[in-house]
Design an enzyme around this catalytic site. Structure first.
Site, PDB file in Angstrom:
ATOM      1  N   THR A  71       0.840  -1.206   0.000  1.00  8.77           N
ATOM      2  CA  THR A  71       0.000   0.000   0.000  1.00  8.77           C
ATOM      3  C   THR A  71       0.871   1.249   0.000  1.00  8.77           C
ATOM      4  OG1 THR A  71      -1.739  -1.188   1.165  1.00  8.77           O
ATOM      5  CG2 THR A  71      -1.817   1.213   1.274  1.00  8.77           C
ATOM      6  N   GLN A 188       1.308  -9.037  -6.359  1.00 10.01           N
ATOM      7  CA  GLN A 188       0.881 -10.429  -6.543  1.00 10.01           C
ATOM      8  C   GLN A 188       1.736 -11.173  -7.565  1.00 10.01           C
ATOM      9  OE1 GLN A 188      -1.188 -12.077  -4.712  1.00 10.01           O
ATOM     10  NE2 GLN A 188      -2.236 -10.430  -3.620  1.00 10.01           N
ATOM     11  N   SER A 210       5.410  -6.451  -1.862  1.00  9.48           N
ATOM     12  CA  SER A 210       5.015  -6.525  -0.450  1.00  9.48           C
ATOM     13  C   SER A 210       5.611  -7.786   0.171  1.00  9.48           C
ATOM     14  CB  SER A 210       3.489  -6.575  -0.385  1.00  9.48           C
ATOM     15  OG  SER A 210       3.072  -6.923   0.916  1.00  9.48           O
ATOM     16  N   GLY A 211       6.149  -7.652   1.395  1.00  5.84           N
ATOM     17  CA  GLY A 211       6.819  -8.783   2.049  1.00  5.84           C
ATOM     18  C   GLY A 211       5.895  -9.951   2.363  1.00  5.84           C
ATOM     19  N   HIS A 212       4.672  -9.638   2.823  1.00 10.23           N
ATOM     20  CA  HIS A 212       3.849 -10.735   3.341  1.00 10.23           C
ATOM     21  C   HIS A 212       3.171 -11.561   2.251  1.00 10.23           C
ATOM     22  CE1 HIS A 212      -0.414  -9.014   3.285  1.00 10.23           C
ATOM     23  NE2 HIS A 212       0.296  -7.947   2.989  1.00 10.23           N
ATOM     24  N   THR A 248      13.302   5.719  10.909  1.00 13.77           N
ATOM     25  CA  THR A 248      14.212   4.609  11.212  1.00 13.77           C
ATOM     26  C   THR A 248      13.686   3.334  10.572  1.00 13.77           C
ATOM     27  OG1 THR A 248      14.853   5.668  13.261  1.00 13.77           O
ATOM     28  CG2 THR A 248      15.280   3.303  13.101  1.00 13.77           C
ATOM     29  N   CYS A 357      -8.691  -7.338   1.412  1.00 11.71           N
ATOM     30  CA  CYS A 357      -8.658  -6.030   2.049  1.00 11.71           C
ATOM     31  C   CYS A 357     -10.051  -5.425   2.130  1.00 11.71           C
ATOM     32  CB  CYS A 357      -7.733  -5.114   1.262  1.00 11.71           C
ATOM     33  SG  CYS A 357      -6.209  -5.935   0.832  1.00 11.71           S
TER      34      CYS A 357
HETATM   35  N1  PLP Z   1      -1.507  -4.439  -4.302  1.00 11.63           N
HETATM   36  C1  PLP Z   1      -2.021  -5.658  -4.476  1.00 11.63           C
HETATM   37  C2  PLP Z   1      -2.204  -6.186  -5.865  1.00 11.63           C
HETATM   38  C3  PLP Z   1      -2.400  -6.443  -3.375  1.00 11.63           C
HETATM   39  O1  PLP Z   1      -2.914  -7.663  -3.571  1.00 11.63           O
HETATM   40  C4  PLP Z   1      -2.225  -5.915  -2.081  1.00 11.63           C
HETATM   41  C5  PLP Z   1      -2.677  -6.672  -0.887  1.00 11.63           C
HETATM   42  O2  PLP Z   1      -3.562  -7.510  -0.978  1.00 11.63           O
HETATM   43  C6  PLP Z   1      -1.651  -4.643  -1.942  1.00 11.63           C
HETATM   44  C7  PLP Z   1      -1.312  -3.931  -3.066  1.00 11.63           C
HETATM   45  C8  PLP Z   1      -1.404  -4.047  -0.584  1.00 11.63           C
HETATM   46  O3  PLP Z   1      -0.257  -4.633  -0.016  1.00 11.63           O
HETATM   47  P1  PLP Z   1      -0.005  -4.558   1.568  1.00 11.63           P
HETATM   48  O4  PLP Z   1      -0.978  -5.503   2.191  1.00 11.63           O
HETATM   49  O5  PLP Z   1       1.414  -4.992   1.735  1.00 11.63           O
HETATM   50  O6  PLP Z   1      -0.195  -3.143   1.967  1.00 11.63           O
END
Ligand code: PLP
Length: 413
Positions: A71, A188, A210-212, A248, A357
């Site tokens: 995000t 993704q 994104s890490g997760h 930081t 989300c």
């Molecule tokens: N962009 C895409 C295509 C995503 O699937 C997601 C999360 O589902 C995000 C952005 C947001 O990433 P984060 O959860 O690391 O903020």
């Protein structure tokens, strides 16, 4: 044991990632901005992680900015490019009526869409391109939408709901020839597809990960910013990340992201097998679960074929699009997908309705509606996303439970 079929929402931190992060909580806790040795050792770990992420993306470590996730990376890309233009206008450096234009698509994640809408409210012209019925944005539509004052084109690499892969290489070539910057949300796509910023994606200026989503920690991410691209920071307060992201650094998180990127590179290159064979070990480690991208794709394809055979009235959304190899977007006539997701949850299977989300929102998915599905068809669609850790046994159990749950819901409605 719960079966996780929601890997596009998040993935578990791999044991190797956890192990790499461990010392940085309370042993090696120096502030990487400190000049003393403890700080400089931590700095070394951050820079090592930067090299690992850069090597996954085939770019220079200097082009990696660590962020708090996808995000933030998306917001930094869009606002970082367009805010300076708004500032110059406000300060009278450029004429009040001189336009600036952003092209994006209707299928973006809300991290991009909401940032675009915010910029639009502040005076940026925005075009939201519609995809085709397979959820794919046509490069010719990008070309037709370009205006002399188009500053940025932002189209995602793989859609989080359908898994549809977008022709970003072609789109970037067109936009670049026009002189616009190019951003892609690769949250993704990273660690599922090879991403080469010096090859196929050499015209991409900004890329979010994104890490997760790649078996690293939540709350971590990165933005690739091509050398020479001027970006206004979202946060002010220090010279961190080459003036592009003050604050930081989240050192344990960054170390975890770096390790996850290293494991992703190995996995994508199919080196697990080779490395282990060389050491005479069985291919059960170091990365548990699927041993190659091809095996994951085969597992997904088998799952998809069996679901279609076992569930009357089932079809696949974006079936004819190139798709990332872990995602199934299943539409089941006459079924309320939200009810099915809850029913499956009670039977220990995690799936998703719409995007994670936005869960809890009653609105049908904006992605499916943009593809031309009716609101009712969109509400009959659920996402099943496999991870590298999904096993054949889990798929077979899911193949017993999901069709039975659908039959049960049909019998009571
Ligand atoms: N962009 C895409 C295509 C995503 O699937 C997601 C999360 O589902 C995000 C952005 C947001 O990433 P984060 O959860 O690391 O903020």
């Amino acid at each position: 044991m719960r079966i996780d079929l929601d890997a596009n929402a998040t993935t578990p931190v791999l044991p190797q990632v956890l192990e790499a992060m461990q010392p940085f909580w309370s042993e090696r806790y120096g502030n990487p901005s400190s000049t003393h040795l403890a700080g400089q050792r931590t700095r070394g770990a951050v820079e090592h992680a930067r090299i690992s992420v850069a090597s996954l993306l085939h770019c220079s470590p200097k082009e990696i900015v660590f962020t708090s996730g996808g995000t933030e990376s998306d917001n930094l890309a869009l606002c970082g490019i367009l805010q300076p233009w708004l500032d110059r206008k406000a300060s009278g450096d450029i004429a009040k009526d001189e336009p600036a234009h952003l092209i994006t698509s209707q299928i973006e994640h809300h991290a991009v869409l909401f940032a675009a809408e915010s910029l639009e409210r502040r005076g940026i012209e925005v075009t939201y391109l519609a995809p085709d019925s397979n959820g794919v944005v046509n490069p010719a539509d990008v070309e037709a939408a370009l205006r002399p004052h188009t500053k940025l084109v932002s189209v995602m690499l793989a859609n989080n709901e359908t898994g549809a892969i977008q022709p970003v290489g072609k789109i970037a070539r067109i936009a670049k020839a026009h002189g616009a910057f190019v951003h892609t949300d690769a949250v993704q796509a990273a660690a599922k597809l090879p991403l080469d910023l010096s090859g196929e994606f050499k015209n991409v200026d900004l890329l979010s990960i994104s890490g997760h989503k790649i078996y690293g920690p939540q709350g971590t991410g990165a933005l690739f910013v091509r050398q020479g691209v001027q970006l206004a920071p979202l946060f002010l307060g220090g010279p961190h990340e080459r003036q592009r992201r003050a604050g930081t650094e989240n050192v344990p998180g960054i170390v975890g992201l770096g390790r996850a990127a290293e494991l992703a590179s190995t996995w994508l290159e199919g080196q697990d097998h080779q490395l282990l064979a060389r050491h005479g070990q069985s291919p059960a480690a170091p990365i548990p679960g699927s041993q190659s991208p091809a095996e994951l794709a085969a597992r997904r394809n088998h799952f998809e074929r069996r679901l279609l055979a076992l569930i009357p009235g089932a079809s696949i959304n974006a079936a004819d699009a190139p798709r990332i190899s872990n995602t199934i977007h299943l539409r089941i006539d006459g079924i309320d997908a939200e009810t099915l997701v809850i029913t499956l949850d009670l039977q220990e299977i995690s799936t998703s309705f719409g995007s994670a989300c936005m869960s809890g929102a009653a609105e049908p998915s904006h992605v499916l509606v943009a593809m031309g599905l009716t609101p009712q068809q969109a509400r009959s669609s659920l996402r099943l996303s496999l991870s590298r850790l999904t096993t054949d046994e889990e798929i077979e159990r899911a193949l017993e439970i999901i069709p039975a749950a659908v039959a049960q819901l049909r019998s009571v409605s």
